[in-house]
Scaffold this motif. Structure first.
Motif, mmCIF file in Angstrom:
data_model
loop_
_atom_site.group_PDB
_atom_site.id
_atom_site.type_symbol
_atom_site.label_atom_id
_atom_site.label_comp_id
_atom_site.label_asym_id
_atom_site.label_seq_id
_atom_site.Cartn_x
_atom_site.Cartn_y
_atom_site.Cartn_z
ATOM 1 N N GLU A 89 -3.497 44.980 118.875
ATOM 2 C CA GLU A 89 -4.497 45.078 119.928
ATOM 3 C C GLU A 89 -5.887 45.080 119.305
ATOM 4 O O GLU A 89 -6.080 45.577 118.183
ATOM 5 N N THR A 90 -6.865 44.507 120.014
ATOM 6 C CA THR A 90 -8.244 44.481 119.517
ATOM 7 C C THR A 90 -8.744 45.909 119.290
ATOM 8 O O THR A 90 -8.555 46.788 120.133
ATOM 9 N N VAL A 91 -9.376 46.128 118.130
ATOM 10 C CA VAL A 91 -9.821 47.472 117.759
ATOM 11 C C VAL A 91 -11.142 47.384 116.986
ATOM 12 O O VAL A 91 -11.408 46.406 116.285
ATOM 13 N N ASP A 92 -11.971 48.407 117.130
ATOM 14 C CA ASP A 92 -13.234 48.516 116.386
ATOM 15 C C ASP A 92 -13.052 49.536 115.271
ATOM 16 O O ASP A 92 -12.663 50.692 115.512
ATOM 17 N N VAL A 93 -13.366 49.116 114.029
ATOM 18 C CA VAL A 93 -13.279 50.012 112.881
ATOM 19 C C VAL A 93 -14.683 50.522 112.573
ATOM 20 O O VAL A 93 -15.573 49.726 112.235
ATOM 21 N N PRO A 94 -14.928 51.825 112.695
ATOM 22 C CA PRO A 94 -16.266 52.375 112.442
ATOM 23 C C PRO A 94 -16.701 52.138 110.990
ATOM 24 O O PRO A 94 -15.869 51.962 110.103
ATOM 25 N N PRO A 95 -18.034 52.173 110.724
ATOM 26 C CA PRO A 95 -18.525 51.983 109.346
ATOM 27 C C PRO A 95 -18.146 53.167 108.456
ATOM 28 O O PRO A 95 -18.018 54.301 108.924
ATOM 29 N N ASN A 96 -17.944 52.860 107.181
ATOM 30 C CA ASN A 96 -17.645 53.891 106.180
ATOM 31 C C ASN A 96 -16.521 54.826 106.645
ATOM 32 O O ASN A 96 -16.646 56.057 106.604
ATOM 33 N N GLY A 115 -14.887 41.992 104.643
ATOM 34 C CA GLY A 115 -15.335 43.110 103.814
ATOM 35 C C GLY A 115 -14.543 44.373 104.049
ATOM 36 O O GLY A 115 -15.030 45.483 103.785
ATOM 37 N N LEU A 116 -13.322 44.263 104.553
ATOM 38 C CA LEU A 116 -12.455 45.407 104.789
ATOM 39 C C LEU A 116 -11.345 45.435 103.750
ATOM 40 O O LEU A 116 -10.985 44.411 103.158
ATOM 41 N N LEU A 117 -10.813 46.626 103.537
ATOM 42 C CA LEU A 117 -9.705 46.795 102.610
ATOM 43 C C LEU A 117 -8.453 47.163 103.399
ATOM 44 O O LEU A 117 -8.514 47.982 104.334
ATOM 45 N N VAL A 118 -7.337 46.550 103.040
ATOM 46 C CA VAL A 118 -6.038 46.878 103.635
ATOM 47 C C VAL A 118 -5.188 47.497 102.538
ATOM 48 O O VAL A 118 -4.968 46.891 101.484
ATOM 49 N N ALA A 119 -4.715 48.709 102.763
ATOM 50 C CA ALA A 119 -3.971 49.429 101.728
ATOM 51 C C ALA A 119 -2.560 48.885 101.583
ATOM 52 O O ALA A 119 -1.909 48.536 102.571
ATOM 53 N N ARG A 120 -2.121 48.820 100.337
ATOM 54 C CA ARG A 120 -0.711 48.508 100.082
ATOM 55 C C ARG A 120 0.094 49.744 100.423
ATOM 56 O O ARG A 120 -0.235 50.863 100.024
ATOM 57 N N SER A 121 1.189 49.554 101.142
ATOM 58 C CA SER A 121 1.973 50.708 101.574
ATOM 59 C C SER A 121 3.406 50.289 101.858
ATOM 60 O O SER A 121 3.710 49.103 102.049
ATOM 61 N N ILE A 122 4.273 51.290 101.853
ATOM 62 C CA ILE A 122 5.680 51.085 102.200
ATOM 63 C C ILE A 122 5.873 51.526 103.647
ATOM 64 O O ILE A 122 5.477 52.641 104.022
ATOM 65 N N VAL A 123 6.453 50.662 104.455
ATOM 66 C CA VAL A 123 6.659 50.978 105.857
ATOM 67 C C VAL A 123 8.112 50.694 106.224
ATOM 68 O O VAL A 123 8.814 49.955 105.532
ATOM 69 N N ILE A 139 -6.463 50.699 107.138
ATOM 70 C CA ILE A 139 -7.648 49.864 106.929
ATOM 71 C C ILE A 139 -8.856 50.737 106.594
ATOM 72 O O ILE A 139 -9.056 51.804 107.192
ATOM 73 N N ILE A 140 -9.677 50.265 105.649
ATOM 74 C CA ILE A 140 -10.893 50.975 105.248
ATOM 75 C C ILE A 140 -12.083 50.035 105.445
ATOM 76 O O ILE A 140 -12.068 48.892 104.969
ATOM 77 N N ASN A 141 -13.107 50.527 106.138
ATOM 78 C CA ASN A 141 -14.348 49.770 106.344
ATOM 79 C C ASN A 141 -15.433 50.396 105.476
ATOM 80 O O ASN A 141 -15.922 51.493 105.754
ATOM 81 N N LEU A 142 -15.831 49.698 104.418
ATOM 82 C CA LEU A 142 -16.857 50.187 103.504
ATOM 83 C C LEU A 142 -18.245 49.677 103.875
ATOM 84 O O LEU A 142 -19.221 49.941 103.154
ATOM 85 N N ASN A 143 -18.349 48.956 104.977
ATOM 86 C CA ASN A 143 -19.634 48.411 105.413
ATOM 87 C C ASN A 143 -20.431 49.473 106.175
ATOM 88 O O ASN A 143 -19.909 50.512 106.595
ATOM 89 N N LYS A 144 -21.705 49.178 106.384
ATOM 90 C CA LYS A 144 -22.566 50.083 107.143
ATOM 91 C C LYS A 144 -22.545 49.763 108.639
ATOM 92 O O LYS A 144 -23.195 50.445 109.423
ATOM 93 N N PRO A 160 -20.038 48.611 112.107
ATOM 94 C CA PRO A 160 -18.647 48.583 112.591
ATOM 95 C C PRO A 160 -18.101 47.152 112.562
ATOM 96 O O PRO A 160 -18.870 46.180 112.615
ATOM 97 N N CYS A 161 -16.812 47.012 112.498
ATOM 98 C CA CYS A 161 -16.160 45.688 112.438
ATOM 99 C C CYS A 161 -15.081 45.625 113.515
ATOM 100 O O CYS A 161 -14.266 46.549 113.639
ATOM 101 N N THR A 162 -15.122 44.565 114.271
ATOM 102 C CA THR A 162 -14.134 44.376 115.344
ATOM 103 C C THR A 162 -13.001 43.488 114.848
ATOM 104 O O THR A 162 -13.230 42.385 114.352
ATOM 105 N N LEU A 163 -11.794 43.990 114.971
ATOM 106 C CA LEU A 163 -10.603 43.218 114.618
ATOM 107 C C LEU A 163 -9.918 42.790 115.911
ATOM 108 O O LEU A 163 -9.543 43.636 116.726
ATOM 109 N N TYR A 164 -9.791 41.494 116.080
ATOM 110 C CA TYR A 164 -9.262 40.969 117.335
ATOM 111 C C TYR A 164 -7.742 40.805 117.268
ATOM 112 O O TYR A 164 -7.165 40.561 116.195
ATOM 113 N N LYS A 165 -7.147 40.956 118.426
ATOM 114 C CA LYS A 165 -5.695 40.831 118.532
ATOM 115 C C LYS A 165 -5.234 39.476 118.001
ATOM 116 O O LYS A 165 -5.812 38.444 118.313
#
Length: 276
Positions: A184-191, A223-231, A242-247, A249-254
């Motif tokens: 689903e479309t989501v907004d990732v806040p800065p930092n 400019g986002l990081l996606v963590a390697r993980s076991i699921v 997901i980690i947003n290191l920008n100043k 926000p970034c919108t990720l679309y569905k």
């Protein structure tokens, strides 16, 4: 005393009568000739009509006989095809029966029980048969018909009560790698860091562990990081860190592809204990 005609006048009357008789005979002869010609013409035309009718009758008989032969040939051919189909059906039934006996002969039914089956957001009560088989369970036609289910084979989905349920491959036939997209479309806040829901673009393995690997193009572009993980994928919900290191926000679309999920064996997973 009666008078007498002169001899000359008597001769004239005789000549006139004889001429009239000759003319009448000629007319009668002409009439008879024409009548004979008409009768002859009538007989000729009648003969031609009879001949043509006879020819037509022969052609009709020939055509009908040919149609009859063609129809009999078609019936014979159809009977042959039906016989082949019946033989094939009989052979398939025989093979199915043989395969069933080989697979389940040593696994007779143990009994039956009323159980609760959880599919999506609903719980269904249904009577099931219990047997020692290799599969975890098989949803039969009785369940599908009772609950008005639609099986969408082309999409590997099951529709029940308007809800779409994702279906999965068995582990033995599942692919080893799948693309993972934002559910689903989501907004990732800065930092900040957050966990979002992802989904596979096709049915994913279930009950097995998967390794999330970030999509390099996605990270370079956003400019986002996606963590390697076991699921452990359950249904089609795959947690993504997901980690947003920008100043900003970034919108990720569905539907945005951000990672891949690779199947791994549980034996290859090592856990570490941290001591505080």
């Amino acid at each position: 005393m009666m008078g007498k005609l002169p001899l000359n006048e008597q001769k004239v009357d005789s000549v006139d009568y004889a001429g009239q008789t000759i003319i009448h005979d000629k007319e009668q002869n002409l009439f008879m000739n024409e009548l004979r010609n008409l009768i002859s013409l009538f007989h000729n035309q009648l003969g031609e009509i009879t001949h043509e009718f006879s020819n037509c009758q022969k052609e009709v008989i020939i055509a009908v006989n040919q149609m009859k032969r063609d129809f009999e040939d078609e019936i014979s051919s159809t009977k042959g095809r039906i016989s082949q189909i019946e033989d094939a059906v009989h052979e398939n039934k025989k093979n199915i029966s043989t395969n069933y006996d080989q697979k389940y002969k040593g696994s007779p039914f143990i009994g039956q029980i009323d159980v609760k089956i959880c599919l999506g957001n609903y719980i269904y009560h249904h009577n099931v048969l219990v047997a020692d088989i290799s599969n975890e369970g098989i949803i039969g036609m009785d369940f599908l018909v009772t609950h008005d289910c639609d099986v969408l084979l082309s999409q590997n989905k099951l529709k029940i009560k308007g809800e779409i349920i994702q279906c999965y491959h068995y582990a033995s036939s599942a692919k080893s790698c799948y693309r993972v997209a934002i559910q689903e479309t989501v907004d990732v806040p800065p930092n900040s860091e957050m966990i979002v829901s992802g989904e596979s673009d096709e049915p994913i393995f279930r009950g097995l562990a998967g390794l999330i690997e970030p999509n390099e193009k996605f990270m370079e572009k956003n400019g986002l990081l996606v963590a390697r993980s076991i699921v452990h994928p359950e249904m089609y919900n795959i947690p993504l860190r997901i980690i947003n290191l920008n100043k900003e926000p970034c919108t990720l679309y569905k539907g945005t592809i951000i990672a891949t999920c690779n199947k791994v064996d549980e034996e290859d997973i090592q856990t570490s204990e941290f001591v505080k």
